[in-house]
Design an enzyme around this catalytic site. Structure first.
Site, short mmCIF file in Angstrom:
data_model
loop_
_atom_site.label_atom_id
_atom_site.label_comp_id
_atom_site.label_asym_id
_atom_site.label_seq_id
_atom_site.Cartn_x
_atom_site.Cartn_y
_atom_site.Cartn_z
N ASP A 241 0.81 -1.23 0.00
CA ASP A 241 0.00 0.00 0.00
C ASP A 241 0.84 1.28 0.00
O ASP A 241 0.32 2.36 -0.28
CB ASP A 241 -0.92 0.03 1.23
CG ASP A 241 -1.97 -1.08 1.19
OD1 ASP A 241 -2.20 -1.63 0.09
OD2 ASP A 241 -2.54 -1.38 2.24
N ARG B 122 -15.88 -1.60 -24.65
CA ARG B 122 -16.59 -1.63 -23.37
C ARG B 122 -15.92 -0.71 -22.35
O ARG B 122 -14.78 -0.30 -22.51
CB ARG B 122 -16.51 -3.03 -22.78
CG ARG B 122 -17.50 -4.02 -23.33
CD ARG B 122 -17.13 -5.37 -22.76
NE ARG B 122 -18.11 -6.38 -23.10
CZ ARG B 122 -17.84 -7.68 -23.05
NH1 ARG B 122 -16.63 -8.10 -22.72
NH2 ARG B 122 -18.76 -8.56 -23.34
#
Ligand code: F6P
Length: 357
Positions: free
Chosen positions: A136, A171
């Site tokens: 992180d 998409r």
């Protein structure tokens, strides 16, 4: 005789072994009489006295190996002062096991929660060295944590793979990247993978702005859009809720994660298909990148040096590209978050990336 304990705690990452190897090699190259004890499965091993004596061969051949040779587990800091189901005082037990082995120092590898417990053990009188691990990258006081660069590569690969299929199908695709509280991994992987929209916990989004960014791309003739969405991305509306209210809302949510909720909203507004990909724990797996191997070797070497100098109570950090000893008391309990107007965010916006804000 020098006796050193080691433990790896919290979510694993690719470079834990490389970091332990750095410390072990730094010590064994300079001390003849050395014992290194590995506590198994994080603080659990220290609490319950589960450990093994590690030999130099345990540290050989692990520079490139992901995971951790001594196992890990999550032991929340907030529960450390709460006795276990048998009434055991965990903090006292950890201290007793440290003293029983007559350790000179305990090397603790882990993220924020792990660091808070490490600092508490320091306050309790143990000699501690902490090495900052987490994909992180949210540990305050170090420019970078190990695991981060390796995870960026994996999350970037995921976005790269989606790119080709997104282009074929015209998409909208969402790639959900790890990070509940901070968005460093999403931001870096999003930039590296050429995501069109990046949604981060630190920059709450407005779904209408997200939809507008997709429409703008369509109008410009781009048939597909890729969103890099952090696990902890949050809407402006939800950001108004208290932590407790938001937790409650998430618990009741019919969606497996925020990305699916965002996908549904986009799909409803645009009337088109949206697909979600979650690379999940693959982001913590595999071998460490060359960068992480070098980082861990340097942090480990400095950790060993601090132990040889009997200079304890530090996180070994990277500050302005130099390895430094940062006092644990100055950093424990603080998160390193992305500033919404950070230069990297401004750079991204300048090239047209939307943060939905
Ligand atoms: O260790 C950090 C981290 O990978 C976060 O990015 C992620 O949100 C969390 O851990 C996942 O935790 P767990 O492995 O317990 O599911």
């Amino acid at each position: 005789m020098l006796r050193v304990g080691m433990l790896t705690s919290g979510g694993d990452c690719q470079a834990l072994n490389a970091a332990m190897r750095g410390v072990a090699k730094g010590l064994s190259a300079n001390v003849e009489d050395l014992e290194i004890y590995g506590f198994l499965n994080g603080y659990k091993g220290l609490i319950y006295g589960n450990y093994k004596l590690l030999s130099s061969s345990d540290f050989s051949g692990i520079l490139t190996k992901g995971g951790t040779i001594i196992g890990s587990s999550r032991q929340p800091f907030k529960l450390m002062r709460v006795p276990d189901e048998n009434g055991l005082d965990k903090v006292e037990a950890m201290k007793q096991n440290y003293y029983k082995l007559n350790l000179d120092c305990l090397v603790i590898l882990g993220g924020n929660g792990t660091q808070k417990t490490a600092n508490m053990l320091r306050e309790e009188g143990l000699n501690i060295i902490h090495l900052p691990k987490t994909i992180d990258n949210d540990i305050y006081g170090t420019d970078v944590t190990f695991g981060f660069q390796s995870a960026i590569n994996i999350a970037t690969d995921a976005i790269d793979y989606i790119h080709t299929t997104a282009a074929s199908h015209n998409r909208v695709f969402i790639v959900e990247v790890m990070g509940h509280k901070v968005g460093w991994l999403t931001l870096y992987a999003g930039l590296a993978g050429g995501a069109d929209i990046i949604l981060l916990p630190e920059i709450p989004y407005d779904i209408n702005k997200v939809v507008h960014a997709i429409e703008k791309r369509s109008k410009a003739g781009k048939g597909f859009t890729i969103l890099a969405v952090a696990e902890g991305a949050i809407s402006k509306k939800d950001a108004q809720l208290s932590k407790k209210e938001y937790k409650k809302k998430l618990a009741k949510s019919p969606y497996p994660s925020v990305s699916y909720e965002i996908a549904k909203k986009i799909s409803d507004k645009l009337g088109s298909e949206v697909r979600v990909t979650v690379p999940g724990h693959t982001q913590r797996g595999g071998s460490p990148t060359a960068y992480d191997r070098v980082l861990c070797t340097r942090l480990g070497a400095e950790g060993a040096k601090a132990i040889l100098e009997k200079d304890y109570g530090y996180m070994i950090a990277m500050v302005n590209n130099e390895v430094r000893r940062v006092p644990l008391e100055n950093v424990a309990g603080r998160l390193k978050m992305i500033e919404p107007d950070a230069q990297i965010v401004r750079d991204a916006k300048l090239i047209g990336i939307s943060f939905g804000d």
